[in-house]
Every structure is written in C-alpha cells, then in structure tokens.
Design an enzyme around this catalytic site. Structure first.
Site, PDB file in Angstrom:
ATOM      1  N   LYS A   1      -4.319  -9.036  -6.350  1.00  0.00           N
ATOM      2  CA  LYS A   1      -5.573  -9.601  -5.843  1.00  0.00           C
ATOM      3  C   LYS A   1      -6.737  -8.670  -6.158  1.00  0.00           C
ATOM      4  O   LYS A   1      -6.559  -7.448  -6.237  1.00  0.00           O
ATOM      5  CB  LYS A   1      -5.482  -9.886  -4.343  1.00  0.00           C
ATOM      6  CG  LYS A   1      -5.619  -8.683  -3.465  1.00  0.00           C
ATOM      7  CD  LYS A   1      -6.042  -9.091  -2.047  1.00  0.00           C
ATOM      8  CE  LYS A   1      -6.293  -7.812  -1.263  1.00  0.00           C
ATOM      9  NZ  LYS A   1      -7.106  -7.941  -0.103  1.00  0.00           N
TER      10      LYS A   1
ATOM     11  N   LYS B   1     -11.688  -4.220  -3.532  1.00  0.00           N
ATOM     12  CA  LYS B   1     -12.844  -3.309  -3.615  1.00  0.00           C
ATOM     13  C   LYS B   1     -12.451  -1.935  -4.122  1.00  0.00           C
ATOM     14  O   LYS B   1     -13.186  -1.286  -4.825  1.00  0.00           O
ATOM     15  CB  LYS B   1     -13.392  -3.060  -2.206  1.00  0.00           C
ATOM     16  CG  LYS B   1     -14.154  -4.139  -1.582  1.00  0.00           C
ATOM     17  CD  LYS B   1     -14.650  -3.606  -0.236  1.00  0.00           C
ATOM     18  CE  LYS B   1     -14.474  -4.636   0.855  1.00  0.00           C
ATOM     19  NZ  LYS B   1     -13.199  -4.551   1.553  1.00  0.00           N
TER      20      LYS B   1
ATOM     21  N   LYS C   1       0.838  -1.205   0.000  1.00  0.00           N
ATOM     22  CA  LYS C   1       0.000   0.000   0.000  1.00  0.00           C
ATOM     23  C   LYS C   1       0.872   1.253   0.000  1.00  0.00           C
ATOM     24  O   LYS C   1       0.530   2.253  -0.616  1.00  0.00           O
ATOM     25  CB  LYS C   1      -0.956  -0.011   1.203  1.00  0.00           C
ATOM     26  CG  LYS C   1      -1.964  -1.136   1.084  1.00  0.00           C
ATOM     27  CD  LYS C   1      -3.243  -0.913   1.854  1.00  0.00           C
ATOM     28  CE  LYS C   1      -4.248  -1.998   1.466  1.00  0.00           C
ATOM     29  NZ  LYS C   1      -5.501  -1.965   2.112  1.00  0.00           N
TER      30      LYS C   1
HETATM   31  N1  AQP Z   1      -9.101 -11.083  -3.859  1.00  0.00           N
HETATM   32  C1  AQP Z   1      -9.397 -11.762  -2.773  1.00  0.00           C
HETATM   33  N2  AQP Z   1      -9.409 -13.106  -2.804  1.00  0.00           N
HETATM   34  C2  AQP Z   1      -9.726 -13.811  -1.701  1.00  0.00           C
HETATM   35  N3  AQP Z   1     -10.040 -13.246  -0.518  1.00  0.00           N
HETATM   36  C3  AQP Z   1     -10.045 -11.911  -0.441  1.00  0.00           C
HETATM   37  N4  AQP Z   1     -10.300 -11.057   0.572  1.00  0.00           N
HETATM   38  C4  AQP Z   1     -10.163  -9.792   0.119  1.00  0.00           C
HETATM   39  N5  AQP Z   1      -9.807  -9.792  -1.179  1.00  0.00           N
HETATM   40  C5  AQP Z   1      -9.719 -11.092  -1.557  1.00  0.00           C
HETATM   41  C6  AQP Z   1     -10.681 -11.473   1.900  1.00  0.00           C
HETATM   42  O1  AQP Z   1     -11.893 -10.784   2.223  1.00  0.00           O
HETATM   43  C7  AQP Z   1     -11.923 -10.555   3.633  1.00  0.00           C
HETATM   44  C8  AQP Z   1     -12.318  -9.133   3.866  1.00  0.00           C
HETATM   45  O2  AQP Z   1     -11.323  -8.266   3.340  1.00  0.00           O
HETATM   46  P1  AQP Z   1     -11.267  -6.765   3.777  1.00  0.00           P
HETATM   47  O3  AQP Z   1     -12.379  -6.028   3.209  1.00  0.00           O
HETATM   48  O4  AQP Z   1     -11.177  -6.660   5.235  1.00  0.00           O
HETATM   49  O5  AQP Z   1      -9.895  -6.212   3.315  1.00  0.00           O
HETATM   50  P2  AQP Z   1      -9.034  -6.447   2.089  1.00  0.00           P
HETATM   51  O6  AQP Z   1      -8.379  -7.769   2.173  1.00  0.00           O
HETATM   52  O7  AQP Z   1      -8.124  -5.256   2.003  1.00  0.00           O
HETATM   53  O8  AQP Z   1     -10.105  -6.435   0.900  1.00  0.00           O
HETATM   54  P3  AQP Z   1     -10.122  -5.556  -0.357  1.00  0.00           P
HETATM   55  O9  AQP Z   1     -11.310  -5.962  -1.138  1.00  0.00           O
HETATM   56  O10 AQP Z   1      -8.799  -5.612  -1.049  1.00  0.00           O
HETATM   57  O11 AQP Z   1     -10.394  -4.105   0.239  1.00  0.00           O
HETATM   58  P4  AQP Z   1      -9.611  -2.753   0.015  1.00  0.00           P
HETATM   59  O12 AQP Z   1      -9.594  -2.533  -1.456  1.00  0.00           O
HETATM   60  O13 AQP Z   1     -10.420  -1.741   0.756  1.00  0.00           O
HETATM   61  O14 AQP Z   1      -8.234  -2.907   0.602  1.00  0.00           O
HETATM   62  C9  AQP Z   1     -10.562 -10.902   4.181  1.00  0.00           C
HETATM   63  O15 AQP Z   1     -10.657 -12.153   4.850  1.00  0.00           O
HETATM   64  C10 AQP Z   1      -9.703 -11.008   2.970  1.00  0.00           C
HETATM   65  O16 AQP Z   1      -8.671 -11.959   3.145  1.00  0.00           O
END
Ligand code: AQP
Length: 326
Positions: free
Chosen positions: A193, A196, A111
């Site tokens: 990965k 969101k 990040k």
């Molecule tokens: N691409 C992914 N594949 C599998 N698992 C995923 N998770 C997130 N992206 C993937 C899992 O979803 C849960 C919730 O994630 P989060 O919202 O707490 O944070 P994150 O991992 O940072 O998800 P994002 O979508 O990438 O959000 P942003 O863009 O805001 O940083 C976790 O269990 C995560 O492992």
C-alpha cells in the site's frame, strides 16, 4: 445524525493514498454525519519521531486536513495528545484484549518484518489505542481503509466483550469502507500500500508534490508487458493507476475503458497525471495559505477539543465506574 470518528498520523506529508482512501471521504461525510477527526500524534510515536519535527508535522497535518476541505464548523478536528483520556482508556482496554487476538494483527506483523530491530511495545499495542480513540466517542461509524479493517474488528470485539462483562457501556462501531479507493498501492510496488513513510522516492505521490514531480513519478509507475487497459485487479500496477483515474475523474469504469481502449500505457499515465495535478494543485495552494497562520490553526484545534472533551470524559468516567476504579 450518526457519529463518525477517524484519524490520521502526522508521520509525514499526506499521500494520495491517505487522500483517496480516507480524507476525501471524510470531507463528503461532514454533511451527513456528526464528524470527529483527529491527528493521532500518540500513534505516531510508535516509531521514533524527532520531537521538534513532530510538533511541526502535527500542524502540517492539521493545515492539510483543512486545505482538503475539513471544516471546523461542520466537524470537530483535534489532536490526540490533547485529550489524556485516549491513553488512559487504552490501558483499560489492554486489560480486556486477549493476547492471542492482538498477536494476530497483520499490520504489526508486517511492520515487525520490515524493521525487526525497532519494534516497541507501543507498536504492538497500537490497536488498543485505536480502539480507545473510537470507543471514547461512542462512535457509530468508522471510515477506514481496507488496511485498518482488522483493527476495527478488534475494537468491535473488545467493546462487545466489555458490554457483556460490565453492562452496556460502549456503542459498537461499524466500518464504512468505500468500494474503490479502499487501498491505493505504491507506484514503485503495486503489491504494497502507498505509505507516507516509505523510503523509495518513486513510491508515493504527496499532496505537496509539484506538477513536474507528480508527472515524473507516474511516468515511472510499475505496469506490465500486456499493454491492455482494463480494470483487472490481477494486473496490479495498471489496476492501481486506473483506480486513481476513476476516483479523480468521476468517470465510470466503462467510460474509462472505452476512452483508453487501444491506447498505450504512456497515454494512461498522462491522463492519470493530469487528473492528479488538477486535484492536488488547489489543495497545495490552500495549504500554503493556512499553514502560515498558526493562531488560526490553534483556535481551530481548541474549538474541536472543547467540543469533544466532554464526550471523552463522560465515557471514561462510565468505564472507570463500571470496572470499580476509584
Ligand atoms: N494506501 C492507502 N490507500 C487507502 N487508504 C490509505 N490510508 C493510508 N494509506 C492508504 C488510510 O489513511 C488513513 C490515515 O492513515 P494513517 O496515517 O493513520 O496511517 P497509515 O494507514 O499507517 O498510513 P501511512 O500513510 O501508511 O502512514 P505510515 O507510513 O506512517 O505508516 C487511514 O484511514 C488509512 O486506512
């Protein structure tokens, strides 16, 4: 029953990655475990969130979890900021996590590279807050995606160190990582990965995308020039699409390879799109129904909070006493 805890940030609409990597497994787990699920809005503010939007996105995420099948009878669902012990515990853990260990966290480094100007101490400290979320509830199992494995290792380390230094205080949690679906990759870039908050409109499938949008995004997904359909993790784009199909169709890898053998990527993409649309459209429909009913969402959250608050308070009191805080 063993206790599980997991959380999701209200930083946007849930993606297919969140659903397949995490939430779909949470729904299954409710039958087997004492389940605690949390919308981690305090984690979300590590990047700027417009305040009014954050409130709405928090409710959106609660409604989405319920629409996906999280049940307020089987699980405790609550919002992180409604239990102050999360933040308070995070400070105490900060004082027991070696700086070097925190500096090794790859998610922070990624990040930091992506947005070097907007880095704050909270983003660096994210794993301590995550550790406090988990340890407050004396969690035995944490269903995490591959991306969160390192954070869970840090949680285990700080719990073990604390127990050694101050006597048995925390349950040391174990990870629960599903074999496939552990990491769903971006459609535009299968090296990253699915997230969101990505800015590229063809990166992620969101759970509220229409059938047309889903089909269009999948049609544009990056593949390769080999035109060979096989589960080969080295061919990341095709592998990602096949994993999505495997998880949604429930078919074995062998069946899928036979079904698609000799066919082009166009057919593969059609099959994947069909299975995604079939899974997501009833969820989106249910979401729209639940999201209208704010009092139902509030009472569900209240019920979840009342169930878990005594656990958090008990652990926090034990920790304060152990380290000599009045
Ligand atoms: N691409 C992914 N594949 C599998 N698992 C995923 N998770 C997130 N992206 C993937 C899992 O979803 C849960 C919730 O994630 P989060 O919202 O707490 O944070 P994150 O991992 O940072 O998800 P994002 O979508 O990438 O959000 P942003 O863009 O805001 O940083 C976790 O269990 C995560 O492992």
């Amino acid at each position: 029953m063993k206790r599980v805890f997991s959380g999701i940030q209200p930083t946007g609409t849930m993606t297919l990655g969140n659903y397949l990597g995490a939430v779909q497994n949470w729904v299954r787990m409710q039958k087997e475990y004492e389940s605690i699920f949390c919308v981690v809005n305090s984690h979300a503010i590590t990047t700027y969130q417009e305040p009014k939007l954050l409130v709405e996105q928090t409710y959106d995420m609660v409604a989405m979890l319920l629409a996906c099948g999280i049940s307020s009878d089987k699980s405790s669902l609550f919002v992180q900021s409604e239990i102050d012990e999360h933040q308070a515990m995070s400070w105490i853990l900060d004082c027991h996590i070696p700086m070097g260990e925190m500096e090794r966290m790859t998610q922070y480094k990624d990040k930091q590279k992506k947005q070097p100007k907007n880095i704050n101490v909270g983003l660096f400290n994210y794993p301590a807050l995550m550790a406090s979320d988990i340890l407050l509830y004396q969690t035995e199992l944490v269903p995490v995606g591959e991306d969160q494995k390192q954070h869970l290792e840090l949680t285990r380390n700080v719990a073990e160190k604390f127990n050694r230094d101050f006597g048995d205080t925390f349950v040391v949690p174990e990870p629960l990582i599903a074999e496939t679906g552990a990491r769903i990759m971006g459609l535009d870039n299968p090296e990253a990965k699915m997230s969101k908050s990505s800015q590229n409109e063809n990166h992620a499938i969101f759970l509220l995308d229409s059938a047309d949008v889903i089909a269009k995004k999948i049609k544009k997904a990056v593949t390769d020039t080999e035109a060979l359909i096989a589960f080969d993790p080295r061919r990341k784009g095709v592998y990602n699409l096949l994993c999505i199909y495997e998880l949604l169709s429930g078919k074995s890898r062998e069946t899928i390879e036979n079904e698609l053998s000799g066919k082009g990527y166009g057919i593969l993409k059609e099959k994947v799109a069909e299975s995604v649309i079939e899974t997501l459209s009833p969820i989106a429909q249910e979401y729209r129904r639940i999201r209208e009913d704010r009092s139902y969402l509030d009472s569900t959250l209240q019920k979840g909070r009342e169930r878990v608050l005594p656990i958090a308070q008990k652990t926090y009191k034990k920790v304060k006493e152990a380290i000599g805080l009045l």
